[in-house]
Motif scaffolding. Structure first.
Motif, short mmCIF file in Angstrom:
data_model
loop_
_atom_site.label_atom_id
_atom_site.label_comp_id
_atom_site.label_asym_id
_atom_site.label_seq_id
_atom_site.Cartn_x
_atom_site.Cartn_y
_atom_site.Cartn_z
N ILE A 171 -40.92 30.86 -11.26
CA ILE A 171 -39.86 30.81 -12.28
C ILE A 171 -39.72 29.40 -12.84
N VAL A 172 -39.73 28.41 -11.96
CA VAL A 172 -39.62 27.02 -12.42
C VAL A 172 -40.82 26.63 -13.27
N ARG A 173 -42.02 26.99 -12.82
CA ARG A 173 -43.22 26.62 -13.58
C ARG A 173 -43.22 27.26 -14.96
N ASP A 174 -42.51 28.39 -15.08
CA ASP A 174 -42.43 29.06 -16.38
C ASP A 174 -41.04 28.88 -16.98
N GLY A 175 -40.32 27.84 -16.55
CA GLY A 175 -38.99 27.56 -17.10
C GLY A 175 -39.08 27.37 -18.60
N GLU A 176 -37.99 27.67 -19.29
CA GLU A 176 -38.01 27.58 -20.75
C GLU A 176 -38.45 26.19 -21.20
N GLY A 177 -39.58 26.14 -21.87
CA GLY A 177 -40.07 24.89 -22.42
C GLY A 177 -40.66 23.93 -21.40
N ALA A 178 -40.77 24.35 -20.12
CA ALA A 178 -41.21 23.43 -19.06
C ALA A 178 -42.64 22.95 -19.28
N THR A 179 -42.85 21.66 -19.12
CA THR A 179 -44.21 21.11 -19.16
C THR A 179 -44.59 20.51 -17.80
N LYS A 180 -43.60 20.37 -16.89
CA LYS A 180 -43.87 19.74 -15.60
C LYS A 180 -43.17 20.49 -14.47
N PHE A 181 -43.75 20.43 -13.29
CA PHE A 181 -43.19 21.03 -12.08
C PHE A 181 -42.84 19.89 -11.13
N ILE A 182 -41.56 19.79 -10.81
CA ILE A 182 -41.11 18.65 -10.01
C ILE A 182 -40.52 19.13 -8.69
N THR A 183 -41.06 18.60 -7.60
CA THR A 183 -40.55 18.90 -6.26
C THR A 183 -39.67 17.73 -5.83
N LEU A 184 -38.40 18.00 -5.56
CA LEU A 184 -37.45 16.96 -5.15
C LEU A 184 -37.15 17.13 -3.67
N GLU A 185 -37.61 16.21 -2.89
CA GLU A 185 -37.42 16.28 -1.44
C GLU A 185 -36.34 15.26 -1.08
N VAL A 186 -35.21 15.74 -0.59
CA VAL A 186 -34.13 14.84 -0.19
C VAL A 186 -34.01 14.90 1.32
N VAL A 187 -34.17 13.77 1.97
CA VAL A 187 -34.08 13.72 3.44
C VAL A 187 -33.10 12.62 3.86
N GLY A 188 -32.66 12.68 5.11
CA GLY A 188 -31.79 11.62 5.64
C GLY A 188 -30.35 11.73 5.19
N ALA A 189 -29.95 12.94 4.70
CA ALA A 189 -28.55 13.14 4.31
C ALA A 189 -27.72 13.42 5.55
N ARG A 190 -26.39 13.41 5.37
CA ARG A 190 -25.53 13.71 6.52
C ARG A 190 -25.67 15.16 6.97
N SER A 191 -26.05 16.03 6.02
CA SER A 191 -26.23 17.45 6.36
C SER A 191 -27.21 18.05 5.36
N ASP A 192 -27.74 19.24 5.69
CA ASP A 192 -28.62 19.93 4.75
C ASP A 192 -27.86 20.23 3.44
N ALA A 193 -26.59 20.60 3.58
CA ALA A 193 -25.80 20.93 2.39
C ALA A 193 -25.67 19.71 1.47
N GLU A 194 -25.46 18.53 2.06
CA GLU A 194 -25.35 17.33 1.22
C GLU A 194 -26.70 16.97 0.59
N ALA A 195 -27.78 17.18 1.35
CA ALA A 195 -29.11 16.94 0.77
C ALA A 195 -29.33 17.86 -0.43
N HIS A 196 -28.93 19.12 -0.26
CA HIS A 196 -29.07 20.09 -1.35
C HIS A 196 -28.22 19.68 -2.55
N ALA A 197 -26.99 19.23 -2.30
CA ALA A 197 -26.10 18.83 -3.40
C ALA A 197 -26.71 17.68 -4.20
N ILE A 198 -27.31 16.73 -3.50
CA ILE A 198 -27.92 15.59 -4.19
C ILE A 198 -29.16 16.04 -4.96
N GLY A 199 -29.98 16.87 -4.32
CA GLY A 199 -31.17 17.39 -5.00
C GLY A 199 -30.80 18.17 -6.25
#
Lengths: 410, 410
Positions: B268-296
């Motif tokens: 879905i992301v690779r075929d996002g409307e008008g998408a030309t790039k696929f970006i993987t955002l890896e957030v580590v070292g947050a206080r919790s998984d939920a906070e890492a997700h919020a930042i990502g």
């Protein structure tokens, strides 16, 4: 009738200003501004809530904490935001304040600093020094140059003035701001400096600035991003000799400051990066003002809503869908959605009702499309849940926005 | 080595499918899909958190609540979202289920429905009826037609399969999804149907679906909007005769479902409307998984970050600025930012360090720009605050996105 701000900036007793080219912008445009007071000012500031605060934000917060009743100048540079620049960045911000203070023969803590531009680049200190020299040589009443001196991707300067006749005499409020991109309501949301020759207490200055920014700069959305550098300052010289003694006088000042701040904020939206439309979102009938604001902000920040406005497509379902995902109570069955031309619905122009009782109305698609193609559009969402209300101003999302931001640094 | 999903959809015992043209799309493309089980299925669903839920969401929620162990079919139409359509819309969704149920000789509550398209328009019921007729006539193993039958602004079908060898024998998981716009992680975030011939308990189906969607569909961002219609269904026919009895078997199923769901989400992301790039955002070292997700999520939804990727401009300050305004703890002084090519940093390709100790590193601008110009980019943000981690997938914001959404309905 509501008073409106004068877009031509008026001189304010006790202040001189300058905007100069210090060699930072490659195209030779003005890139440094200075605001100087001839006496100690009461000052207040509101700052970005971003956890990555730029060095000038940290330094100005310190200086305001130390000298909120004796601020003497504000120095503002463009091209470098001096953000994510570590201890060197903080030291550079301090040096800027120190150089200005030396010129004035005051303490460094009496000078506030602001920066705007690219994150992660250091201030070009020799050019900052040159900017200070040039600005001091040109100090005068040219507020427009000062407003131009703080522009980045702005296409025009933002200025507003208001003369107020109080019980104790006349005073003036004049402000400048810059915006364009990275704009979303989260405390102060761009750079703004507002000065007055009224005499304010420190407490009143802070209350008045919060009151005004909460209903102006915090109610605009260009793209939903919140900068590391956002700040708005209020400086009061007292040079008019007008004391605001009574509650009525203070209220009058707050409302006057709000008019100036709303004018500056709306000018930012009208000049939003790539903006082709100015949209007023009026949300009423929420459980609280805060919930009305949350819904207005979610609608204003929605890329799907913004592109529909850009395309002149009356795809109102996107507005209701955005309202539904806002962090506030929304019930489509009690909601009504109206659109119209201009900045407000009136008895003479009550707007076109698109949605009611959880259903689209039998509106004319031609009429709806005609309204969506206007440059100034008012959207009124009635929630039917309570008495909370908020107005948010926003612009559309255009091809030009993408061009500007895909190519900002080059 | 991590197992990967097969992009060619595999037949799943107990299910037949069809995708047909029912006259809804003006260009003659497939616009209606049907998935039918030859026996009662255990089923689970996750749905949009938008408060403006579309009629098919409300009706499918009802049907799942009533018949979660005896679902027999899923009917999906495009062009009309059947959202903001009031009681008539709900009735139309019920009629759709009733027509499918009549063909199968089962109860209407045993049929789930999904819709995608424009909000505020009613289902074209004669065409829905025609779609059902045509689909029943073509039921078979053509999953690609089914995947094409649910596309809107998607440019290609999304399909994924995985064969799993468990202690009790082999089973298959196959799924289809659609996306393109209005994508943000808030519960299920588009349409998706995943089926398996393993035998699951009702409780395990729900746990497995939540586990998989939380780490797949809820981790993707195209534009930050959350639709009124988002839903993902899991149907288990049990036709393989494979029972998942042990905890190990259940874990194996959850992980297999996650692989299929992640593949569908990333498509879905690779075929996002008008998408030309696929970006993987890896957030580590947050206080919790939920906070890492919020930042990502905040980084992924930032128009300034997305346009910088589009422009191939290594303006990493926007990434750190977005992290700073996320609703999670962030400290620039403890953070590190790395970028690289592809979908992950490895020992062989450890990435380029851009930011550390609150300061830009002395990286090569040419190297950074070269990475930002890649089609697949990995961004790793190390927060240095704890053990929380999350990966978010997103695309850039292009001129084409604005074109598509400024002109969607016409």
């Amino acid at each position: 009738m509501k008073q409106t701000a004068d877009l031509k900036p008026q001189r304010v007793r006790g202040f001189t200003v300058a905007g100069v080219h210090a060699g930072m912008k490659k195209n030779g445009a003005l890139d440094f501004a200075l605001i100087v007071a001839d006496r100690d000012c009461v000052a207040a500031g509101v700052f970005t809530k971003n956890q990555s605060k730029a060095a000038p934000v940290l330094v100005s917060q310190e200086h305001l904490a130390a000298r909120a009743t004796s601020i003497r100048a504000v120095a503002i540079n463009t091209t470098s935001a001096n953000a994510m620049t570590g201890r060197v960045g903080v030291e550079n911000a301090r040096i800027t304040a120190r150089m200005v203070a030396a010129k004035l023969g005051v303490q460094p803590e009496q000078v506030l600093v602001m920066s705007t531009g690219v994150i992660g680049t250091h201030l070009p200190m020799p050019k900052i020094e040159q900017g200070i020299e040039l600005a001091f040589a040109q100090l005068g009443a040219d507020w427009e140059s000062a407003a131009r001196g703080i522009m980045t991707t702005d296409t025009r300067p933002k200025m507003a003035s208001l003369r107020v006749l109080s019980a104790d005499g006349e005073y003036t409020i004049t402000g400048i701001s810059k915006g364009a991109g990275m704009i979303a309501p989260n405390m102060a949301t761009m750079l703004g400096v507002i000065v007055t020759d009224a005499e304010l207490s420190r407490e009143h200055a802070m209350i008045a600035l919060r009151f005004a920014t909460d209903r102006s700069f915090n109610r605009i959305v260009v793209d939903g991003d919140t900068s590391t550098n956002d700040a708005v300052f209020l400086l009061a010289s007292g040079a008019s000799g007008v004391h605001l003694r009574t509650t009525a006088d203070m209220h009058q000042f707050n409302e006057a400051l709000l008019i100036v701040a709303q004018s500056l904020a709306q000018q930012i939206v009208r000049d939003g990066e790539g903006a082709t439309k100015f949209i007023t979102l009026e949300v009423v009938g929420a459980r609280s003002d805060a919930e009305a604001h949350a819904i207005g902000h979610t609608i204003a920040a929605s890329p799907l809503v913004k592109t529909a406005f850009y395309g002149g497509d009356a795809n109102w379902g996107r507005i209701v869908a955005a309202a539904g995902r806002a962090p506030a109570l929304f019930n489509p069955d009690t909601a009504r959605l109206l659109i119209g031309r201009g900045e407000a619905l009136t008895d003479d122009a009550p707007g076109l009702l698109l949605f009611e009782n959880g259903l689209p109305t039998r509106y004319s698609e031609a009429e709806a499309s005609a309204i969506f193609r206007e440059a100034d559009i008012i959207v009124r969402l009635e929630l039917g849940l309570g008495n909370g209300a908020a107005t948010v101003w926003t612009c559309d999302l255009s091809h030009e926005y993408v061009s500007i931001n895909g190519d900002y640094r080059s």
